[in-house]
Design a protein around this motif. Structure first.
Motif, mmCIF file in Angstrom:
data_model
loop_
_atom_site.group_PDB
_atom_site.id
_atom_site.type_symbol
_atom_site.label_atom_id
_atom_site.label_comp_id
_atom_site.label_asym_id
_atom_site.label_seq_id
_atom_site.Cartn_x
_atom_site.Cartn_y
_atom_site.Cartn_z
ATOM 1 N N ARG A 235 10.844 -5.124 0.126
ATOM 2 C CA ARG A 235 10.068 -4.828 1.328
ATOM 3 C C ARG A 235 10.914 -3.951 2.228
ATOM 4 N NH1 ARG A 235 6.611 -9.167 4.948
ATOM 5 N NH2 ARG A 235 5.400 -7.608 6.124
ATOM 6 N N VAL A 236 10.316 -2.883 2.743
ATOM 7 C CA VAL A 236 11.033 -1.884 3.527
ATOM 8 C C VAL A 236 10.404 -1.808 4.912
ATOM 9 C CG1 VAL A 236 11.731 0.526 3.667
ATOM 10 C CG2 VAL A 236 11.567 -0.582 1.438
ATOM 11 N N HIS A 237 11.238 -1.798 5.924
ATOM 12 C CA HIS A 237 10.809 -1.613 7.314
ATOM 13 C C HIS A 237 11.488 -0.360 7.850
ATOM 14 C CE1 HIS A 237 9.020 -5.662 7.470
ATOM 15 N NE2 HIS A 237 10.109 -6.047 6.805
ATOM 16 N N LEU A 238 10.695 0.541 8.395
ATOM 17 C CA LEU A 238 11.207 1.802 8.911
ATOM 18 C C LEU A 238 10.981 1.887 10.405
ATOM 19 C CD1 LEU A 238 9.911 4.306 6.190
ATOM 20 C CD2 LEU A 238 12.188 3.307 6.377
ATOM 21 N N ALA A 239 11.965 2.388 11.085
ATOM 22 C CA ALA A 239 11.852 2.748 12.502
ATOM 23 C C ALA A 239 12.025 4.257 12.571
ATOM 24 C CB ALA A 239 12.900 2.013 13.343
ATOM 25 N N TYR B 44 0.850 6.658 8.150
ATOM 26 C CA TYR B 44 1.872 7.373 7.383
ATOM 27 C C TYR B 44 3.116 6.517 7.210
ATOM 28 C CZ TYR B 44 5.619 10.661 6.349
ATOM 29 O OH TYR B 44 6.707 11.270 5.793
ATOM 30 N N GLN B 45 3.511 5.794 8.260
ATOM 31 C CA GLN B 45 4.676 4.930 8.152
ATOM 32 C C GLN B 45 4.424 3.791 7.162
ATOM 33 O OE1 GLN B 45 6.202 3.649 11.925
ATOM 34 N NE2 GLN B 45 7.526 2.065 11.035
ATOM 35 N N ARG B 46 3.247 3.188 7.191
ATOM 36 C CA ARG B 46 2.913 2.123 6.233
ATOM 37 C C ARG B 46 2.911 2.649 4.806
ATOM 38 N NH1 ARG B 46 -2.597 -0.475 7.598
ATOM 39 N NH2 ARG B 46 -2.011 -1.611 5.686
ATOM 40 N N ALA B 47 2.343 3.820 4.605
ATOM 41 C CA ALA B 47 2.314 4.404 3.264
ATOM 42 C C ALA B 47 3.715 4.695 2.759
ATOM 43 C CB ALA B 47 1.464 5.674 3.264
ATOM 44 N N LEU B 48 4.574 5.210 3.620
ATOM 45 C CA LEU B 48 5.944 5.518 3.213
ATOM 46 C C LEU B 48 6.708 4.240 2.889
ATOM 47 C CD1 LEU B 48 8.032 7.733 2.799
ATOM 48 C CD2 LEU B 48 8.605 7.566 5.223
ATOM 49 N N GLU B 49 6.514 3.183 3.676
ATOM 50 C CA GLU B 49 7.167 1.913 3.377
ATOM 51 C C GLU B 49 6.703 1.341 2.042
ATOM 52 O OE1 GLU B 49 7.762 0.406 8.023
ATOM 53 O OE2 GLU B 49 6.239 -0.487 6.718
ATOM 54 N N VAL C 263 0.854 -1.185 0.000
ATOM 55 C CA VAL C 263 0.000 0.000 0.000
ATOM 56 C C VAL C 263 0.885 1.228 0.000
ATOM 57 C CG1 VAL C 263 -1.951 -1.129 1.117
ATOM 58 C CG2 VAL C 263 -0.172 -0.089 2.515
ATOM 59 N N GLY C 264 0.370 2.272 -0.615
ATOM 60 C CA GLY C 264 1.114 3.514 -0.690
ATOM 61 C C GLY C 264 0.328 4.642 -0.059
ATOM 62 N N SER D 175 14.465 9.923 1.607
ATOM 63 C CA SER D 175 13.009 9.907 1.716
ATOM 64 C C SER D 175 12.525 9.960 3.151
ATOM 65 C CB SER D 175 12.449 8.644 1.035
ATOM 66 O OG SER D 175 12.838 8.583 -0.320
ATOM 67 N N VAL D 176 13.385 9.664 4.108
ATOM 68 C CA VAL D 176 12.990 9.629 5.522
ATOM 69 C C VAL D 176 13.815 10.673 6.258
ATOM 70 C CG1 VAL D 176 12.778 8.194 7.578
ATOM 71 C CG2 VAL D 176 12.492 7.175 5.310
#
Length: 598
Positions: free
Chosen positions: A169-173, A147-152, A126-127, A216-217
């Motif tokens: 697949r991207v995971h952000l903290a 917002y975090q899910r959309a950015l990932e 999902v974006g 991007s982050v």
């Protein structure tokens, strides 16, 4: 005889069940025997088989060439695309491992546009469209998670657009700011890449992905990004504090060497020709990171080289007299005179002599006391002056460049130039010493030659091996277009060969056998002599009459008799061959003759 006949009759009658059970195999056997007795059945079967084989080969030759429509589809997207292809009536196939969907090559582009119009295949993850469905009264925490899910999801889609990447697949903290600097936590990211089969990512591509995610982050440094492939191998460089060039030093050195070699070849190409010069450069680079600070003191040289930095003056007075006070001016700056004290005033005595003596004594004593009093009035005064001069002081902080060139080594080979020999034939002659010196001078200027740095340059004049200079041309039989045309022609040639084989080896012998085989069904008038061999005579007579009724020019009687005898002998040979090939058929014919005689 009657008893045996009656017993056989009873045995043949039996029960109804037994008669039905015996009738089925008998009927099947009789049907097979009737098929075997019909000489046209093998011809019909062979013709049908030949037509089927040729039709299958034509379908195989005209079958479309399948190309990949989509590869590495998820099960959800694959099911939706297959259902849509079934609706459109488009044939499709799957690759051997089921990873790719194949469709006819002439419809690949059209199908991709039609499926893209319907949103297939759907983008993975999902974006930012997740933010379009925000419910009223959602909490701040839920908004942050969305917002975090959309950015990932957006980062995953962007990374998947790279050629070697099949799935990402991207995971952000996300960063956690705090009013206390020590308690604030920076952002970090982890990227999982599923690469295409047989594809790898170079160090430059890995660095590009890291910078893409970092840009991007917010508050995300490249050192806090970890990239792993589907086999669990760490692709991102380890955070060991080394310089950023540590992973690409070899590429950087190769780029520098290639740049210098191209400079040398480009400046010599107009002189000796582009194909007559080869240059190779070896560069030694310093990738160490160094910083230095220097402080220099230089002496001040007279005259007028000294600069006063500060001056300090101090005056100390000690004495009994008062210092000058009052209005500033010349009069006020002069101390007053010493007034005579009444004690020290002169006294007059009645006795003149005594008076004169005392006067002389007083005068002598007054001179000495006046000097003492004057010194006492002046007191003690001390003056101290301190002057500080500027010193020539220089402080320099130097940060050395990473990847600086320490030394260059260049090797150049120049081909012989065109010339003629003593007989006037064209040949290759070496260059003169002046030409070699000019080439050396040009190369030194082009590469920035520095003797102090230890650079070395070597120019060699040698004939080139022209046989190895030009790459060998690929033979005509390795042409892709030729192989494609040969494959197409080979399909139809194979079909023609199979058709000819079926005609000459299967159908034609059967047709000839049917046309040349004697008709064993004897007419009614010819059955009388069947038992004594008259059937064969009647058949020969019939054949002779049939041959005589054909529209042919008149034949003399002698030749006609010869023809009949030859035809009779040919018929006998055919009958013998048929009897040897299929004795059961001959037996059935004889049985039919015997039944007709009864």
């Amino acid at each position: 005889m009657s008893t045996a006949a009656s017993s056989s009759t009873e045995a043949n009658q039996g029960t109804p069940g037994q008669r039905q059970g015996n009738a089925a195999p008998a009927n099947a056997q009789s049907f097979v025997e009737r098929l075997r007795s019909n000489p046209r059945v093998p011809l019909i079967i062979a013709a049908a088989a030949s037509v089927a084989v040729i039709a299958a080969l034509l379908m195989w030759a005209n079958s479309p060439d399948y190309r990949v429509l989509y590869s590495t589809l998820t099960q959800e997207d694959g099911g939706k695309i297959v259902a849509e292809l079934d609706t459109m009536g488009v044939p499709y196939e799957f690759s051997e491992n089921g990873q790719a969907l194949l469709v006819p090559a002439n419809r690949v582009n059209k199908l991709r546009m039609q499926l893209a119009e319907q949103g297939l295949p759907e983008a993975s993850g999902v974006g930012y469209e997740l933010m379009d469905e925000q419910s009223f009264g959602i909490s701040q925490f839920a908004e942050h998670v969305n917002y975090q899910r959309a950015l990932e999801g957006e980062l995953s889609r962007t990374i998947e657009d790279l050629g070697p990447v099949s799935h990402a697949r991207v995971h952000l903290a996300m960063a956690k700011p705090s009013v206390f600097v020590r308690e604030s936590e920076p952002a970090s990211a982890s990227v999982m890449l599923d690469l295409q089969r047989g594809r790898v990512l170079g160090e430059g591509q890995v660095q590009a992905i890291m910078h893409l995610v970092s840009s991007s982050v917010s508050e995300l440094a490249t050192d806090d990004i970890s990239i792993v492939d589907q086999k669990g191998r760490l692709l991102s460089p380890a955070s060991d504090g080394n310089d950023a060039l540590s992973g690409t030093q070899l590429d950087y050195v190769s780029r520098v060497e290639r740049n210098y070699a191209e400079r040398i070849e480009s400046i010599l190409a107009p002189i000796v020709g582009a194909s007559n010069v080869k240059a190779e450069v070896s560069a030694q680079l310093d990738f160490s990171k160094r910083e230095g600070t220097s402080e220099t003191y230089s002496p001040n040289q007279p005259p007028n080289e000294a600069a006063v930095r500060s001056e300090q003056s101090s005056i100390t007075y000690s004495g009994d007299a008062d210092l000058a006070m009052g209005i500033p001016g010349a009069l006020s700056n002069q101390p007053p005179g010493t007034a005579p004290s009444p004690i020290n005033a002169p006294q007059e005595d009645e006795d003149g002599e005594d008076g004169d003596a005392q006067e002389d004594n007083a005068q002598g004593g007054d001179g000495e006391d006046a000097a003492t009093q004057e010194n006492a009035a002046l007191g003690r005064t001390s003056r101290d002056n301190t002057i500080n001069y500027e010193v020539d002081h220089q402080v320099e902080h130097v940060q050395h460049q990473v990847g600086a060139i320490e030394r260059l080594n260049a090797a150049i080979v120049v081909n012989y130039r065109d010339g003629v020999d003593e007989d006037g034939n064209p040949t290759r002659v070496p260059l003169s010493d002046d030409e070699i010196a000019n080439i050396r001078s040009l190369v030194q200027q082009a590469m920035g030659f520095s003797a102090a740095r230890g650079d070395q340059l070597e120019v060699v004049n040698s004939p080139f091996d022209e046989a190895n200079e030009q790459p060998p041309e690929s033979p005509w039989w390795e042409s892709t277009l030729l192989w494609s045309l040969a494959a197409t022609l080979g399909k139809y040639l194979l079909i023609g060969l199979v058709a000819l084989f079926l005609w000459f080896k299967v159908l034609r012998p059967l047709v000839q056998r049917q046309t040349e085989r004697p008709a064993f069904t004897m007419p009614a008038g010819a059955t009388a002599g069947a038992g004594t061999g008259g059937g064969a005579d009647a058949y020969a007579t019939t054949q002779a009459e049939t041959a005589g009724t054909e529209e042919e020019p008149p034949v003399p009687p002698q030749k006609r008799r010869e023809r009949r005898s030859a035809s009779y002998e040919q018929n006998l040979r055919d009958v013998r061959e048929i009897a040897q090939e299929d004795p059961r058929l001959v037996a059935m014919i004889v049985r039919g003759w015997m039944g007709s005689n009864e």
